[in-house]
Design a protein around this motif. Structure first.
Motif, short mmCIF file in Angstrom:
data_model
loop_
_atom_site.label_atom_id
_atom_site.label_comp_id
_atom_site.label_asym_id
_atom_site.label_seq_id
_atom_site.Cartn_x
_atom_site.Cartn_y
_atom_site.Cartn_z
N LYS A 1 -12.99 37.41 -26.31
CA LYS A 1 -13.07 37.00 -27.71
C LYS A 1 -13.03 35.49 -27.87
O LYS A 1 -13.33 34.98 -28.93
CB LYS A 1 -11.95 37.66 -28.51
CG LYS A 1 -12.17 39.15 -28.62
CD LYS A 1 -11.17 39.81 -29.51
CE LYS A 1 -11.49 41.30 -29.58
NZ LYS A 1 -10.64 42.01 -30.50
N ARG A 2 -12.68 34.76 -26.83
CA ARG A 2 -12.66 33.30 -26.88
C ARG A 2 -13.97 32.68 -26.41
O ARG A 2 -14.15 31.48 -26.48
CB ARG A 2 -11.52 32.77 -26.02
CG ARG A 2 -10.18 33.17 -26.55
CD ARG A 2 -9.09 32.57 -25.72
NE ARG A 2 -7.80 33.12 -26.16
CZ ARG A 2 -6.74 33.15 -25.41
NH1 ARG A 2 -6.79 32.68 -24.18
NH2 ARG A 2 -5.62 33.66 -25.86
N ASN A 3 -14.86 33.50 -25.87
CA ASN A 3 -16.14 33.00 -25.39
C ASN A 3 -17.03 32.56 -26.56
O ASN A 3 -17.01 33.17 -27.63
CB ASN A 3 -16.88 34.07 -24.60
CG ASN A 3 -16.24 34.34 -23.26
OD1 ASN A 3 -15.41 33.58 -22.80
ND2 ASN A 3 -16.63 35.44 -22.65
N ASP B 1 -18.34 44.29 -31.49
CA ASP B 1 -17.32 43.33 -31.07
C ASP B 1 -15.91 43.90 -31.11
O ASP B 1 -14.98 43.29 -30.59
CB ASP B 1 -17.39 42.09 -31.95
CG ASP B 1 -18.70 41.35 -31.78
OD1 ASP B 1 -19.30 41.47 -30.70
OD2 ASP B 1 -19.12 40.67 -32.72
N GLY B 2 -15.74 45.04 -31.71
CA GLY B 2 -14.41 45.62 -31.80
C GLY B 2 -13.85 46.09 -30.46
O GLY B 2 -12.63 46.18 -30.29
N GLN B 3 -14.71 46.37 -29.50
CA GLN B 3 -14.26 46.88 -28.21
C GLN B 3 -14.18 45.80 -27.14
O GLN B 3 -14.00 46.12 -25.97
CB GLN B 3 -15.21 47.99 -27.76
CG GLN B 3 -15.28 49.14 -28.72
CD GLN B 3 -16.39 50.11 -28.38
OE1 GLN B 3 -17.18 49.88 -27.49
NE2 GLN B 3 -16.45 51.21 -29.10
N LEU B 4 -14.29 44.55 -27.52
CA LEU B 4 -14.22 43.46 -26.54
C LEU B 4 -12.79 43.27 -26.05
O LEU B 4 -11.84 43.36 -26.83
CB LEU B 4 -14.70 42.15 -27.16
CG LEU B 4 -16.19 41.97 -27.32
CD1 LEU B 4 -16.47 40.65 -28.02
CD2 LEU B 4 -16.89 42.00 -26.00
N SER C 1 -24.22 38.59 -29.42
CA SER C 1 -24.90 37.41 -29.98
C SER C 1 -26.41 37.60 -30.06
O SER C 1 -27.03 37.30 -31.08
CB SER C 1 -24.58 36.17 -29.14
OG SER C 1 -23.22 35.88 -29.19
N TRP D 1 -21.00 36.03 -27.19
CA TRP D 1 -20.51 37.38 -26.98
C TRP D 1 -21.68 38.29 -26.62
O TRP D 1 -22.85 37.92 -26.81
CB TRP D 1 -19.84 37.89 -28.24
CG TRP D 1 -18.55 37.21 -28.57
CD1 TRP D 1 -17.97 36.17 -27.92
CD2 TRP D 1 -17.70 37.51 -29.66
NE1 TRP D 1 -16.80 35.82 -28.52
CE2 TRP D 1 -16.60 36.63 -29.59
CE3 TRP D 1 -17.74 38.44 -30.68
CZ2 TRP D 1 -15.56 36.66 -30.51
CZ3 TRP D 1 -16.70 38.47 -31.59
CH2 TRP D 1 -15.62 37.59 -31.51
N PRO E 1 -9.55 41.05 -24.89
CA PRO E 1 -9.06 39.83 -25.52
C PRO E 1 -9.59 38.54 -24.88
O PRO E 1 -9.84 37.56 -25.59
CB PRO E 1 -7.54 39.92 -25.35
CG PRO E 1 -7.27 41.37 -25.16
CD PRO E 1 -8.47 41.95 -24.51
#
Length: 164
Positions: A35-37, A27-30, A43, A40, A32
């Motif tokens: 990140k609100r979805n 998740d660190g490379q998502l 998941s 992910w 911005p």
């Protein structure tokens, strides 16, 4: 320790490593906006790692064992049964999986997946083709719909010769 518990220990270690990657590194490379979805890309790997670790712990702790007394030591029985398995079927299925991966793009998702499901089920002993083929077509169509329409991931349904 019996062979099934050794295998469960290996699967547990694999699930823990996979879970670490899913929870801390993916998740660190998502970007911005992702990140609100609510869902992910990590998941599904998170769910797989948790369920796999729980299942491995279930086997490792011996919870699935019955309380019936056995005549022999279970580890000896497992080793004896290892040689009596259908290794030919397993190797053919592994080769079929490789062939499926190689033919997925040239044949398209529908033809390759339906062919894989029908041939692999036939190898495993299914002979009711009047049930097998509709189930394979339905499963392939549902999976394509979920990946293409719901997730929005392009999956070429037809062979490249047909413009897929």
């Amino acid at each position: 320790m019996a062979l099934d518990r050794w295998i469960a220990l290996m699967i547990l270690m694999l699930c823990l490593a996979y879970g670490y990657a899913a929870f801390f590194t993916m998740d660190g490379q998502l970007p911005p906006f992702m990140k609100r979805n609510p869902v992910w890309p990590s998941s599904f790997p998170k769910m797989l790692s948790i369920l796999g670790a729980l299942t491995a712990l279930f086997v490792l702790l011996g919870i699935e064992k019955t309380n019936k007394p056995r005549d022999e030591d279970p580890s000896v029985t497992v080793y004896r049964k290892l040689y009596n398995q259908n290794w030919g079927q397993a190797l053919i299925l592994l080769g079929l999986m490789v062939a499926y991966a190689l033919t997925l793009r040239p044949l398209g998702f529908f033809i390759a997946t339906i062919g894989f499901l029908v041939i692999s089920s036939t190898i495993l002993g299914e002979r009711k083709f009047h049930i097998l083929i509709p189930v394979a077509v339905t499963a392939t169509t549902v999976i394509w719909y979920l990946v293409q329409q719901v997730l929005g991931i392009f999956l070429s349904p037809w062979p490249t010769a047909f413009g897929g």
